[in-house]
Design a protein around this motif. Structure first.
Motif, PDB file in Angstrom:
ATOM      1  N   GLY A   1     -16.700  33.465 -30.292  1.00 47.78           N
ATOM      2  CA  GLY A   1     -15.684  34.504 -30.215  1.00 47.78           C
ATOM      3  C   GLY A   1     -14.455  34.044 -29.449  1.00 47.78           C
ATOM      4  O   GLY A   1     -14.224  32.841 -29.232  1.00 47.78           O
ATOM      5  N   ALA A   2     -13.661  35.012 -29.078  1.00 49.29           N
ATOM      6  CA  ALA A   2     -12.403  34.734 -28.359  1.00 49.29           C
ATOM      7  C   ALA A   2     -12.598  35.011 -26.873  1.00 49.29           C
ATOM      8  O   ALA A   2     -12.808  36.160 -26.472  1.00 49.29           O
ATOM      9  N   TRP A   3     -12.509  33.952 -26.065  1.00 46.87           N
ATOM     10  CA  TRP A   3     -12.648  34.080 -24.623  1.00 46.87           C
ATOM     11  C   TRP A   3     -11.239  34.144 -24.012  1.00 46.87           C
ATOM     12  O   TRP A   3     -10.722  33.185 -23.465  1.00 46.87           O
ATOM     13  N   THR A   4     -10.661  35.349 -24.160  1.00 51.90           N
ATOM     14  CA  THR A   4      -9.274  35.560 -23.738  1.00 51.90           C
ATOM     15  C   THR A   4      -9.198  36.763 -22.814  1.00 51.90           C
ATOM     16  O   THR A   4     -10.187  37.463 -22.564  1.00 51.90           O
ATOM     17  N   THR A   5      -7.983  37.008 -22.330  1.00 59.51           N
ATOM     18  CA  THR A   5      -7.767  38.087 -21.367  1.00 59.51           C
ATOM     19  C   THR A   5      -8.171  39.439 -21.939  1.00 59.51           C
ATOM     20  O   THR A   5      -8.639  40.315 -21.207  1.00 59.51           O
ATOM     21  N   ARG A   6      -8.000  39.630 -23.229  1.00 63.95           N
ATOM     22  CA  ARG A   6      -8.324  40.910 -23.865  1.00 63.95           C
ATOM     23  C   ARG A   6      -9.776  41.301 -23.623  1.00 63.95           C
ATOM     24  O   ARG A   6     -10.115  42.467 -23.484  1.00 63.95           O
ATOM     25  N   TRP A   7     -10.667  40.310 -23.564  1.00 63.36           N
ATOM     26  CA  TRP A   7     -12.104  40.573 -23.443  1.00 63.36           C
ATOM     27  C   TRP A   7     -12.615  40.237 -22.039  1.00 63.36           C
ATOM     28  O   TRP A   7     -13.790  39.922 -21.864  1.00 63.36           O
ATOM     29  N   ALA A   8     -11.760  40.331 -21.040  1.00 61.36           N
ATOM     30  CA  ALA A   8     -12.138  39.877 -19.703  1.00 61.36           C
ATOM     31  C   ALA A   8     -13.372  40.609 -19.171  1.00 61.36           C
ATOM     32  O   ALA A   8     -14.310  39.989 -18.645  1.00 61.36           O
ATOM     33  N   ARG A   9     -13.385  41.944 -19.287  1.00 64.89           N
ATOM     34  CA  ARG A   9     -14.526  42.701 -18.746  1.00 64.89           C
ATOM     35  C   ARG A   9     -15.823  42.368 -19.491  1.00 64.89           C
ATOM     36  O   ARG A   9     -16.879  42.169 -18.870  1.00 64.89           O
ATOM     37  N   GLU A  10     -15.744  42.325 -20.817  1.00 70.28           N
ATOM     38  CA  GLU A  10     -16.937  42.009 -21.590  1.00 70.28           C
ATOM     39  C   GLU A  10     -17.447  40.607 -21.269  1.00 70.28           C
ATOM     40  O   GLU A  10     -18.664  40.384 -21.155  1.00 70.28           O
ATOM     41  N   MET A  11     -16.528  39.643 -21.131  1.00 68.06           N
ATOM     42  CA  MET A  11     -16.938  38.272 -20.829  1.00 68.06           C
ATOM     43  C   MET A  11     -17.698  38.204 -19.511  1.00 68.06           C
ATOM     44  O   MET A  11     -18.776  37.597 -19.428  1.00 68.06           O
ATOM     45  N   GLN A  12     -17.138  38.818 -18.478  1.00 70.99           N
ATOM     46  CA  GLN A  12     -17.770  38.741 -17.163  1.00 70.99           C
ATOM     47  C   GLN A  12     -19.158  39.364 -17.173  1.00 70.99           C
ATOM     48  O   GLN A  12     -20.117  38.793 -16.641  1.00 70.99           O
ATOM     49  N   LYS A  13     -19.288  40.534 -17.813  1.00 71.69           N
ATOM     50  CA  LYS A  13     -20.574  41.226 -17.833  1.00 71.69           C
ATOM     51  C   LYS A  13     -21.619  40.421 -18.624  1.00 71.69           C
ATOM     52  O   LYS A  13     -22.768  40.264 -18.195  1.00 71.69           O
ATOM     53  N   ARG A  14     -21.217  39.903 -19.771  1.00 70.94           N
ATOM     54  CA  ARG A  14     -22.171  39.182 -20.611  1.00 70.94           C
ATOM     55  C   ARG A  14     -22.591  37.848 -19.993  1.00 70.94           C
ATOM     56  O   ARG A  14     -23.740  37.431 -20.122  1.00 70.94           O
ATOM     57  N   VAL A  15     -21.674  37.187 -19.319  1.00 68.54           N
ATOM     58  CA  VAL A  15     -22.030  35.936 -18.644  1.00 68.54           C
ATOM     59  C   VAL A  15     -23.001  36.212 -17.503  1.00 68.54           C
ATOM     60  O   VAL A  15     -24.024  35.520 -17.349  1.00 68.54           O
TER      61      VAL A  15
END
Length: 379
Positions: free
Chosen positions: A24-38
């Motif tokens: 997927g896209a690891w960009t600012t738009r998905w910052a919250r989702e990225m942090q939680k999923r990691v």
């Protein structure tokens, strides 16, 4: 429908080696989702010996995504080996740049025991004082080098800048120095007369006023006013130039900032402070004469006659000898604090305040040292 840019992370592998596959896209738009999923993905696995990040499925990544990966890589510490595979050249360049930065987890600073804190503060103050002392000597050396280049005709003397600074530092300060000196001279004389009248020797107030104003008070008042008025202005000017990178621009153009900015101000201080000290002493004596006439009944002609007998060249020279030293102190402190300004308005205000406080403190200390020295040699 599922957004194809929605970032995902899948972790597989044994307990010693983990493979984290990103998509997927690891960009600012998905910052919250990225942090939680990691966090959720790695929380289900114990600490491994090695972690491999596979970016083959990543469509795009920006600084936020790269920083998140860097934080995860450093979270394990140096004892866990980490690597990145499947990244495009542009992604690898971004990740390499971010990884060169030191990324630390936010750990609260441990509070020292109450008994240790005063000693810790004293240690920091001592270290800062030593650092400032070294910096001030460096400023003095650079200024002397600029003066030597001017005296040997290897650099131009900026006479127009000197005249402008003398006007700003000395001439425009005359009214406030005269006013404060008259007031202080009047107050000191009024209080002295009240005490001397008890012994019937009010005439000695003339001697007291002459010695105080010419040796100590006139110079101290002028130096304090210059430190608060001109010292703060020098710090603010240099600080704002540093914030806007004008000092760097001068260096790029081949112009020495000490030659163009510091030397004219130093020379103006060296000439202006003795001038203001002399004016302040005369103003203080004028205030003393007025109060002596009103409170002590001492006519002006008797005051002047007594003043002529109380004054001598030694009394005048004491103030004039101390004035250039105090001017150098004010100039060095103001310059040093101006060069220490960082890129914020808060830093500018903090260093301007520090310039005034430190200059006034050092001026008073220098006056005390001179007083003990002249008393020891009987001057």
């Amino acid at each position: 429908m599922t957004d194809p840019d929605d970032p995902h992370i899948e972790i597989s592998g044994s307990g010693t080696t983990l493979v984290a596959r990103l998509s997927g896209a690891w960009t600012t738009r998905w910052a919250r989702e990225m942090q939680k999923r990691v966090d959720d993905a790695f929380a289900r696995h114990p600490k491994p010996q090695a972690v491999q990040f596979d970016l083959a499925g990543v469509s795009s990544i920006d600084t936020v995504g790269a920083l998140m990966l860097a934080q995860r890589r450093t979270a394990y510490g140096s004892d866990v080996e980490t690597s990145i595979t499947g990244a495009t050249p542009s992604q690898a360049a971004l990740l390499g740049h971010v990884n060169t930065l030191e990324v630390h987890s936010a750990e609260p600073r441990k509070r020292l025991p109450s008994l240790v804190r005063p000693f810790d503060a004293l240690g920091h103050m001592t270290a800062n004082a030593v650092s400032d002392l070294v910096s001030i000597h460096a400023v003095l050396g650079r200024t002397l080098a600029a003066a030597g280049a001017t005296l040997t005709f290897r650099a131009p003397f900026r006479f127009a800048a000197l005249v402008n600074q003398f006007d700003l530092i000395a001439l425009r300060a005359v009214p406030i120095v005269v006013l404060i000196s008259v007031v202080v001279g009047a107050i000191v004389t009024q209080q002295s007369i009240l005490q001397l009248n008890n012994f019937g020797v009010a005439i000695y107030v003339v001697d007291l006023a002459a010695i105080l104003m010419l040796r100590e008070v006139g110079l101290l008042l002028a130096a304090i006013m210059i430190a608060g008025r001109s010292g703060s202005a020098i710090t603010a000017e240099l600080g704002s130039m540093r914030m806007r990178e004008e000092l760097d621009a001068l260096s790029v153009m081949g112009v020495d900032p000490y030659q163009a900015l510091i030397l004219p101000r130093m020379v103006a201080l060296l000439i202006g402070l003795p001038f203001l000290a002399f004016i302040g002493a005369l103003s203080g004596l004028a205030g003393a004469a007025i109060v002596a006439l009103i409170y002590g009944g001492i006519p002006l002609d008797i005051f002047l006659d007594r003043l002529q007998g109380a004054l001598n060249l030694r009394t005048l020279m004491v103030g004039l000898i101390k004035a250039p030293v105090m001017a150098i102190i004010i100039g060095l402190v103001a310059t040093n604090e101006g060069f220490k300004v960082a890129g914020s308005a808060e830093s500018l205000g903090r260093h301007t305040t520090a310039s005034v406080v430190r200059a006034i403190f050092l001026v008073i200390v220098a006056d005390g040292v001179f007083a003990m020295f002249f008393a020891a040699i009987g001057f």
